[in-house]
Design a protein around this motif. Structure first.
Motif, PDB file in Angstrom:
ATOM      1  N   HIS A 112     -11.615 -18.203  18.411  1.00 32.90           N
ATOM      2  CA  HIS A 112     -11.099 -19.130  17.410  1.00 32.90           C
ATOM      3  C   HIS A 112      -9.588 -18.953  17.257  1.00 32.90           C
ATOM      4  O   HIS A 112      -9.035 -17.913  17.601  1.00 32.90           O
ATOM      5  CB  HIS A 112     -11.758 -18.893  16.047  1.00 32.90           C
ATOM      6  CG  HIS A 112     -13.217 -19.159  16.022  1.00 32.90           C
ATOM      7  ND1 HIS A 112     -13.744 -20.425  15.859  1.00 32.90           N
ATOM      8  CD2 HIS A 112     -14.281 -18.333  16.165  1.00 32.90           C
ATOM      9  CE1 HIS A 112     -15.058 -20.361  15.882  1.00 32.90           C
ATOM     10  NE2 HIS A 112     -15.412 -19.099  16.076  1.00 32.90           N
ATOM     11  N   TYR A 113      -8.953 -19.983  16.689  1.00 35.57           N
ATOM     12  CA  TYR A 113      -7.536 -19.896  16.326  1.00 35.57           C
ATOM     13  C   TYR A 113      -7.417 -19.400  14.890  1.00 35.57           C
ATOM     14  O   TYR A 113      -8.200 -19.787  14.020  1.00 35.57           O
ATOM     15  CB  TYR A 113      -6.869 -21.274  16.437  1.00 35.57           C
ATOM     16  CG  TYR A 113      -6.534 -21.660  17.847  1.00 35.57           C
ATOM     17  CD1 TYR A 113      -5.335 -21.264  18.432  1.00 35.57           C
ATOM     18  CD2 TYR A 113      -7.412 -22.428  18.600  1.00 35.57           C
ATOM     19  CE1 TYR A 113      -5.021 -21.617  19.732  1.00 35.57           C
ATOM     20  CE2 TYR A 113      -7.108 -22.799  19.901  1.00 35.57           C
ATOM     21  CZ  TYR A 113      -5.908 -22.382  20.460  1.00 35.57           C
ATOM     22  OH  TYR A 113      -5.611 -22.733  21.744  1.00 35.57           O
ATOM     23  N   TYR A 114      -6.388 -18.572  14.670  1.00 35.61           N
ATOM     24  CA  TYR A 114      -6.124 -18.024  13.338  1.00 35.61           C
ATOM     25  C   TYR A 114      -4.638 -18.152  13.024  1.00 35.61           C
ATOM     26  O   TYR A 114      -3.798 -18.177  13.919  1.00 35.61           O
ATOM     27  CB  TYR A 114      -6.523 -16.544  13.270  1.00 35.61           C
ATOM     28  CG  TYR A 114      -7.999 -16.323  13.429  1.00 35.61           C
ATOM     29  CD1 TYR A 114      -8.839 -16.315  12.326  1.00 35.61           C
ATOM     30  CD2 TYR A 114      -8.561 -16.142  14.687  1.00 35.61           C
ATOM     31  CE1 TYR A 114     -10.205 -16.122  12.472  1.00 35.61           C
ATOM     32  CE2 TYR A 114      -9.926 -15.956  14.851  1.00 35.61           C
ATOM     33  CZ  TYR A 114     -10.741 -15.946  13.732  1.00 35.61           C
ATOM     34  OH  TYR A 114     -12.084 -15.767  13.895  1.00 35.61           O
ATOM     35  N   ARG A 115      -4.339 -18.207  11.729  1.00 31.62           N
ATOM     36  CA  ARG A 115      -2.954 -18.181  11.268  1.00 31.62           C
ATOM     37  C   ARG A 115      -2.928 -17.498   9.907  1.00 31.62           C
ATOM     38  O   ARG A 115      -3.980 -17.288   9.276  1.00 31.62           O
ATOM     39  CB  ARG A 115      -2.370 -19.584  11.169  1.00 31.62           C
ATOM     40  CG  ARG A 115      -2.940 -20.424  10.040  1.00 31.62           C
ATOM     41  CD  ARG A 115      -2.332 -21.798  10.008  1.00 31.62           C
ATOM     42  NE  ARG A 115      -2.822 -22.586   8.870  1.00 31.62           N
ATOM     43  CZ  ARG A 115      -2.519 -23.838   8.659  1.00 31.62           C
ATOM     44  NH1 ARG A 115      -1.733 -24.491   9.510  1.00 31.62           N
ATOM     45  NH2 ARG A 115      -2.989 -24.483   7.596  1.00 31.62           N
ATOM     46  N   VAL A 116      -1.730 -17.157   9.442  1.00 36.29           N
ATOM     47  CA  VAL A 116      -1.564 -16.527   8.131  1.00 36.29           C
ATOM     48  C   VAL A 116      -0.592 -17.356   7.311  1.00 36.29           C
ATOM     49  O   VAL A 116       0.516 -17.662   7.749  1.00 36.29           O
ATOM     50  CB  VAL A 116      -1.040 -15.079   8.253  1.00 36.29           C
ATOM     51  CG1 VAL A 116      -0.826 -14.469   6.870  1.00 36.29           C
ATOM     52  CG2 VAL A 116      -1.999 -14.231   9.068  1.00 36.29           C
ATOM     53  N   LYS A 117      -1.023 -17.727   6.123  1.00 30.03           N
ATOM     54  CA  LYS A 117      -0.144 -18.389   5.165  1.00 30.03           C
ATOM     55  C   LYS A 117       0.231 -17.372   4.100  1.00 30.03           C
ATOM     56  O   LYS A 117      -0.549 -16.472   3.782  1.00 30.03           O
ATOM     57  CB  LYS A 117      -0.836 -19.596   4.527  1.00 30.03           C
ATOM     58  CG  LYS A 117      -1.108 -20.717   5.522  1.00 30.03           C
ATOM     59  CD  LYS A 117      -1.733 -21.909   4.861  1.00 30.03           C
ATOM     60  CE  LYS A 117      -0.642 -22.819   4.362  1.00 30.03           C
ATOM     61  NZ  LYS A 117      -1.188 -24.106   3.870  1.00 30.03           N
ATOM     62  N   LEU A 148      -5.527 -15.361   5.370  1.00 33.75           N
ATOM     63  CA  LEU A 148      -5.904 -15.463   6.773  1.00 33.75           C
ATOM     64  C   LEU A 148      -6.789 -16.696   6.918  1.00 33.75           C
ATOM     65  O   LEU A 148      -7.822 -16.809   6.259  1.00 33.75           O
ATOM     66  CB  LEU A 148      -6.646 -14.211   7.224  1.00 33.75           C
ATOM     67  CG  LEU A 148      -7.169 -14.205   8.657  1.00 33.75           C
ATOM     68  CD1 LEU A 148      -6.032 -14.350   9.668  1.00 33.75           C
ATOM     69  CD2 LEU A 148      -7.975 -12.940   8.919  1.00 33.75           C
ATOM     70  N   GLU A 149      -6.365 -17.626   7.772  1.00 32.25           N
ATOM     71  CA  GLU A 149      -7.082 -18.876   7.933  1.00 32.25           C
ATOM     72  C   GLU A 149      -7.610 -19.015   9.357  1.00 32.25           C
ATOM     73  O   GLU A 149      -6.988 -18.558  10.313  1.00 32.25           O
ATOM     74  CB  GLU A 149      -6.169 -20.061   7.624  1.00 32.25           C
ATOM     75  CG  GLU A 149      -5.702 -20.094   6.183  1.00 32.25           C
ATOM     76  CD  GLU A 149      -4.931 -21.347   5.841  1.00 32.25           C
ATOM     77  OE1 GLU A 149      -4.969 -21.740   4.670  1.00 32.25           O
ATOM     78  OE2 GLU A 149      -4.303 -21.938   6.739  1.00 32.25           O
ATOM     79  N   LYS A 150      -8.765 -19.671   9.477  1.00 33.55           N
ATOM     80  CA  LYS A 150      -9.401 -19.922  10.765  1.00 33.55           C
ATOM     81  C   LYS A 150      -9.541 -21.424  10.963  1.00 33.55           C
ATOM     82  O   LYS A 150      -9.911 -22.146  10.027  1.00 33.55           O
ATOM     83  CB  LYS A 150     -10.779 -19.255  10.809  1.00 33.55           C
ATOM     84  CG  LYS A 150     -11.524 -19.483  12.128  1.00 33.55           C
ATOM     85  CD  LYS A 150     -12.807 -18.668  12.175  1.00 33.55           C
ATOM     86  CE  LYS A 150     -13.964 -19.476  11.658  1.00 33.55           C
ATOM     87  NZ  LYS A 150     -15.268 -18.820  11.861  1.00 33.55           N
ATOM     88  N   LEU A 151      -9.250 -21.877  12.176  1.00 32.53           N
ATOM     89  CA  LEU A 151      -9.426 -23.286  12.511  1.00 32.53           C
ATOM     90  C   LEU A 151     -10.884 -23.528  12.878  1.00 32.53           C
ATOM     91  O   LEU A 151     -11.427 -22.900  13.778  1.00 32.53           O
ATOM     92  CB  LEU A 151      -8.523 -23.663  13.690  1.00 32.53           C
ATOM     93  CG  LEU A 151      -8.553 -25.126  14.122  1.00 32.53           C
ATOM     94  CD1 LEU A 151      -8.091 -26.041  12.995  1.00 32.53           C
ATOM     95  CD2 LEU A 151      -7.686 -25.314  15.361  1.00 32.53           C
ATOM     96  N   SER A 152     -11.518 -24.429  12.145  1.00 33.94           N
ATOM     97  CA  SER A 152     -12.924 -24.721  12.371  1.00 33.94           C
ATOM     98  C   SER A 152     -13.187 -26.192  12.063  1.00 33.94           C
ATOM     99  O   SER A 152     -12.764 -26.690  11.009  1.00 33.94           O
ATOM    100  CB  SER A 152     -13.788 -23.832  11.468  1.00 33.94           C
ATOM    101  OG  SER A 152     -15.151 -24.058  11.679  1.00 33.94           O
ATOM    102  N   ASN A 153     -13.849 -26.878  12.979  1.00 30.69           N
ATOM    103  CA  ASN A 153     -14.169 -28.299  12.799  1.00 30.69           C
ATOM    104  C   ASN A 153     -12.930 -29.141  12.497  1.00 30.69           C
ATOM    105  O   ASN A 153     -12.963 -30.047  11.664  1.00 30.69           O
ATOM    106  CB  ASN A 153     -15.222 -28.484  11.701  1.00 30.69           C
ATOM    107  CG  ASN A 153     -16.527 -27.814  12.044  1.00 30.69           C
ATOM    108  OD1 ASN A 153     -16.957 -27.823  13.200  1.00 30.69           O
ATOM    109  ND2 ASN A 153     -17.163 -27.214  11.047  1.00 30.69           N
TER     110      ASN A 153
END
Length: 90
Positions: free
Chosen positions: A61-66, A25-30
């Motif tokens: 925040h935006y999130y995605r899953v790899k 689970l990834e979060k877009l930050s900076n």
């Protein structure tokens, strides 16, 4: 409500010695993506493994899953990577 469910599945055409799925689970930050949670599952002598889990996340925040998907049969190893589109958690 600030909770996301991530899931993933690895499918094989035949029974494999080991089948694995790794989820990130990834979060877009900076301006960049960073892994904030991981989850995985492994099964032996099968053709499929699937898993899923709920995680609490920060809203706004935006999130995605790899995903990383791996199948092993004897000395042969096959793998591939997947990635969802980003979603905004409001």
């Amino acid at each position: 409500n600030g909770v996301v469910y991530i899931s993933g599945q690895t499918n094989c055409y035949r029974v494999s010695d080991k089948v694995q799925v790794y989820l990130y689970l990834e979060k877009l930050s900076n301006g960049g993506w960073g892994t904030i949670k991981t989850h995985s599952s492994t099964a032996n002598n099968t053709y499929v493994v699937d898993t899923g889990m709920l995680f609490s996340v920060q809203k706004g925040h935006y999130y995605r899953v790899k995903g990383t998907h791996i199948a092993k049969k004897g000395s042969t190893v096959e793998s591939c990577n997947t990635c969802t589109n980003a979603i905004y958690i409001d």
